[in-house]
Write a protein that holds these residues in place. Sequence first.
Motif, PDB file in Angstrom:
ATOM      1  N   SER A 191      -1.163  10.899   3.253  1.00 16.35           N
ATOM      2  CA  SER A 191      -1.838  11.410   2.300  1.00 16.35           C
ATOM      3  C   SER A 191      -2.707  10.674   1.401  1.00 16.35           C
ATOM      4  N   TYR A 192      -2.436   9.248   1.567  1.00 20.37           N
ATOM      5  CA  TYR A 192      -3.497   8.285   0.942  1.00 20.37           C
ATOM      6  C   TYR A 192      -4.875   8.287   1.287  1.00 20.37           C
ATOM      7  N   LEU A 193      -5.041   8.689   2.767  1.00 21.95           N
ATOM      8  CA  LEU A 193      -6.387   8.927   3.358  1.00 21.95           C
ATOM      9  C   LEU A 193      -7.191  10.236   2.878  1.00 21.95           C
ATOM     10  N   LEU A 194      -6.128  11.208   2.529  1.00 19.32           N
ATOM     11  CA  LEU A 194      -6.870  12.461   1.991  1.00 19.32           C
ATOM     12  C   LEU A 194      -7.256  12.189   0.499  1.00 19.32           C
ATOM     13  N   ARG A 195      -6.680  11.199  -0.193  1.00 17.18           N
ATOM     14  CA  ARG A 195      -7.085  10.902  -1.589  1.00 17.18           C
ATOM     15  C   ARG A 195      -8.116  10.210  -1.623  1.00 17.18           C
ATOM     16  N   LEU A 196      -8.785   9.450  -0.694  1.00 25.04           N
ATOM     17  CA  LEU A 196      -9.889   8.663  -0.671  1.00 25.04           C
ATOM     18  C   LEU A 196     -11.040   9.567  -0.955  1.00 25.04           C
ATOM     19  N   PRO A 197     -11.900   9.285  -2.131  1.00 21.08           N
ATOM     20  CA  PRO A 197     -13.042   9.899  -2.441  1.00 21.08           C
ATOM     21  C   PRO A 197     -14.268   9.791  -1.623  1.00 21.08           C
ATOM     22  N   ASP A 198     -14.422   8.533  -0.902  1.00 27.80           N
ATOM     23  CA  ASP A 198     -15.597   8.026  -0.188  1.00 27.80           C
ATOM     24  C   ASP A 198     -15.274   8.499   1.306  1.00 27.80           C
ATOM     25  N   GLU A 199     -16.250   8.893   1.929  1.00 21.38           N
ATOM     26  CA  GLU A 199     -16.196   9.270   3.188  1.00 21.38           C
ATOM     27  C   GLU A 199     -15.967   8.009   4.213  1.00 21.38           C
ATOM     28  N   ASN A 200     -16.952   7.247   3.920  1.00 19.96           N
ATOM     29  CA  ASN A 200     -16.866   5.857   4.778  1.00 19.96           C
ATOM     30  C   ASN A 200     -15.491   5.247   4.552  1.00 19.96           C
ATOM     31  N   ALA A 201     -15.124   5.111   3.345  1.00 20.85           N
ATOM     32  CA  ALA A 201     -13.673   4.511   3.304  1.00 20.85           C
ATOM     33  C   ALA A 201     -12.554   5.329   4.023  1.00 20.85           C
ATOM     34  N   LYS A 202     -12.678   6.616   3.941  1.00 23.69           N
ATOM     35  CA  LYS A 202     -11.863   7.564   4.730  1.00 23.69           C
ATOM     36  C   LYS A 202     -11.918   7.053   6.149  1.00 23.69           C
ATOM     37  N   THR A 203     -13.073   7.002   6.706  1.00 22.51           N
ATOM     38  CA  THR A 203     -13.090   6.520   8.181  1.00 22.51           C
ATOM     39  C   THR A 203     -12.599   5.176   8.411  1.00 22.51           C
ATOM     40  N   ARG A 204     -12.907   4.499   7.689  1.00 25.06           N
ATOM     41  CA  ARG A 204     -12.348   2.784   7.901  1.00 25.06           C
ATOM     42  C   ARG A 204     -10.853   2.839   7.783  1.00 25.06           C
ATOM     43  N   GLU A 205     -10.318   3.501   6.553  1.00 23.14           N
ATOM     44  CA  GLU A 205      -8.875   3.589   6.715  1.00 23.14           C
ATOM     45  C   GLU A 205      -7.977   4.412   7.574  1.00 23.14           C
ATOM     46  N   TYR A 206      -8.836   5.396   8.183  1.00 23.27           N
ATOM     47  CA  TYR A 206      -8.150   6.164   9.304  1.00 23.27           C
ATOM     48  C   TYR A 206      -8.131   5.540  10.707  1.00 23.27           C
ATOM     49  N   ILE A 207      -9.310   4.659  10.860  1.00 25.89           N
ATOM     50  CA  ILE A 207      -9.169   3.769  12.077  1.00 25.89           C
ATOM     51  C   ILE A 207      -8.210   2.646  12.020  1.00 25.89           C
ATOM     52  N   LYS A 208      -8.046   2.217  10.818  1.00 28.97           N
ATOM     53  CA  LYS A 208      -6.652   1.228  10.475  1.00 28.97           C
ATOM     54  C   LYS A 208      -5.401   1.821  10.806  1.00 28.97           C
ATOM     55  N   PHE A 209      -5.413   3.181  10.425  1.00 29.26           N
ATOM     56  CA  PHE A 209      -4.126   3.913  10.383  1.00 29.26           C
ATOM     57  C   PHE A 209      -3.928   4.139  11.915  1.00 29.26           C
ATOM     58  N   VAL A 210      -4.791   4.714  12.464  1.00 34.24           N
ATOM     59  CA  VAL A 210      -4.685   4.894  13.972  1.00 34.24           C
ATOM     60  C   VAL A 210      -4.262   3.486  14.610  1.00 34.24           C
ATOM     61  N   ALA A 211      -4.646   2.253  14.325  1.00 32.29           N
ATOM     62  CA  ALA A 211      -4.314   1.114  15.047  1.00 32.29           C
ATOM     63  C   ALA A 211      -2.881   0.961  14.689  1.00 32.29           C
ATOM     64  N   ASP A 212      -2.470   0.968  13.379  1.00 34.28           N
ATOM     65  CA  ASP A 212      -1.065   0.842  13.149  1.00 34.28           C
ATOM     66  C   ASP A 212      -0.037   1.763  13.906  1.00 34.28           C
ATOM     67  N   LEU A 213      -0.515   2.976  14.169  1.00 32.74           N
ATOM     68  CA  LEU A 213       0.378   3.754  15.002  1.00 32.74           C
ATOM     69  C   LEU A 213       0.480   3.376  16.653  1.00 32.74           C
ATOM     70  N   ARG A 214      -0.742   2.634  16.817  1.00 31.33           N
ATOM     71  CA  ARG A 214      -0.907   2.264  18.271  1.00 31.33           C
ATOM     72  C   ARG A 214       0.083   1.103  18.508  1.00 31.33           C
ATOM     73  N   MET A 215      -0.129   0.071  17.376  1.00 31.26           N
ATOM     74  CA  MET A 215       0.779  -1.135  17.590  1.00 31.26           C
ATOM     75  C   MET A 215       2.225  -0.793  17.608  1.00 31.26           C
ATOM     76  N   ALA A 216       2.609   0.266  16.646  1.00 31.30           N
ATOM     77  CA  ALA A 216       3.931   0.531  16.787  1.00 31.30           C
ATOM     78  C   ALA A 216       4.567   1.226  17.924  1.00 31.30           C
ATOM     79  N   ILE A 217       3.478   1.831  18.643  1.00 34.54           N
ATOM     80  CA  ILE A 217       3.908   2.593  19.940  1.00 34.54           C
ATOM     81  C   ILE A 217       3.960   1.475  21.013  1.00 34.54           C
TER      82      ILE A 217
END
Length: 420
Positions: free
Chosen positions: A390-416
């Motif tokens: 939900s933090y990603l959905l609240r980000l107002p800037d599209e570039n920030a959303k993209t950067r944070e989404y990539i980091k989020f996917v990387a975190d999930l990949r690390m856990a897996i």
Amino acid sequence: MQSFNAKLCSPSDFLGWRSLSRDFLSRQVEASAVHWSIQETETLYAPQSERILPNASSPLKIPRFFGRLISSVFASAIPDRFDRLYRSLEHIQKYGEPSATDLKDFEQIAAEVRAQILRLRSTFPENRIADWQIIRTDCPPQLTDSQIGPLSRLRTAPWILLSDHRTLCWNGQDYRIGPAMTDADAPHADLVHQALQTATATRANAYWHELGTVHVTPTEENTREVQSLPHLRSLAVDCSFCDLCHHATCTVFGEGSETASILFVGEQPGDQEDLQGRPFVGPAGKLFDRALREAGGDRHEAWISNAVKHFKFVQKGNRRIHQKPGTTEMHACAPWISAERRLLRPRVTVMLGVTGASALLGRPVTVSRERSRLFKLDDDSIGLVTVHPSYLLRLPDENAKTREYIKFVADLRMAISALA
């Protein structure tokens, strides 16, 4: 001595029994003079029907705990339960309190009924299985009818409950009641159609009002004793560990594979989760599913849950606005997530957001400082903290959303990858 014939419309007619009992007590009719029987009316299964019952007010002040015992005894299979219950009220009228014998017997009966109810609830599939589910039971009708409300909160998706005495249908919004099916061995699609034709009584039928719902109110000790996730989910239906239960639609329990090696813990259910009875199915949940797939994970092979099991919100017009759960709700709900982890024994636990992390780690957490690294938990399994989707959905800037989404996917990949 004058005798009184007390006729109830079904074994589940708690409203009729209570109304007649109040009337008899107000007139001081002795139990030995009352003859209880069941006589079905022609309109018992009509879509709607009116009913006339005595309207005497209760002449007794019954302790709340004893009232709960009465509901449980009424739902039991004891043949003379109507008479035994009336005699217990007569004793209270004479002596001001329940008899020691009644207390002992009723508590034992209530324990047996509670066990039956939990077994029945544990047969209900999760809400992620969205199509009509048919469940069969050999429970007596008074017990199954006492669970219509709890079962509709346990499984908000459609279900049909079949027994030798009753057909119960829940379409996801309302329930209908009917007699037993004549052909209970038909193919699934035919059974669904026949059940919907058989269950014709609706809430508009007064004969099915106030069925004497039996709640299985859990304690923290119960959560530590449970030996399976379906049993734990069954117990969570009646959770009242905090005040959120009074306003939310249902308890939103975790879901997924019972053999999952990875556990994802979020904050709390949102509006859609509360309505559907499933975790992570709203906008944030859809984003989570997408990110998990990109990271190489599979939701169906994981266990998805929340630190808090009820939706906390404020009502503004027709909208329910999400409110962050406080320390009180987190501490109150802690036994549920602890029990889920105990039963799952996941190798990796991913904490999504500050509430999920704080609840599991038992201390304040700053996600920006602690995210994206693997560490050992108290049970020697692996933990990882990341942002809530939900933090990603609240980000107002599209570039920030993209950067944070990539980091989020990387975190999930690390856990897996830690599973290997």
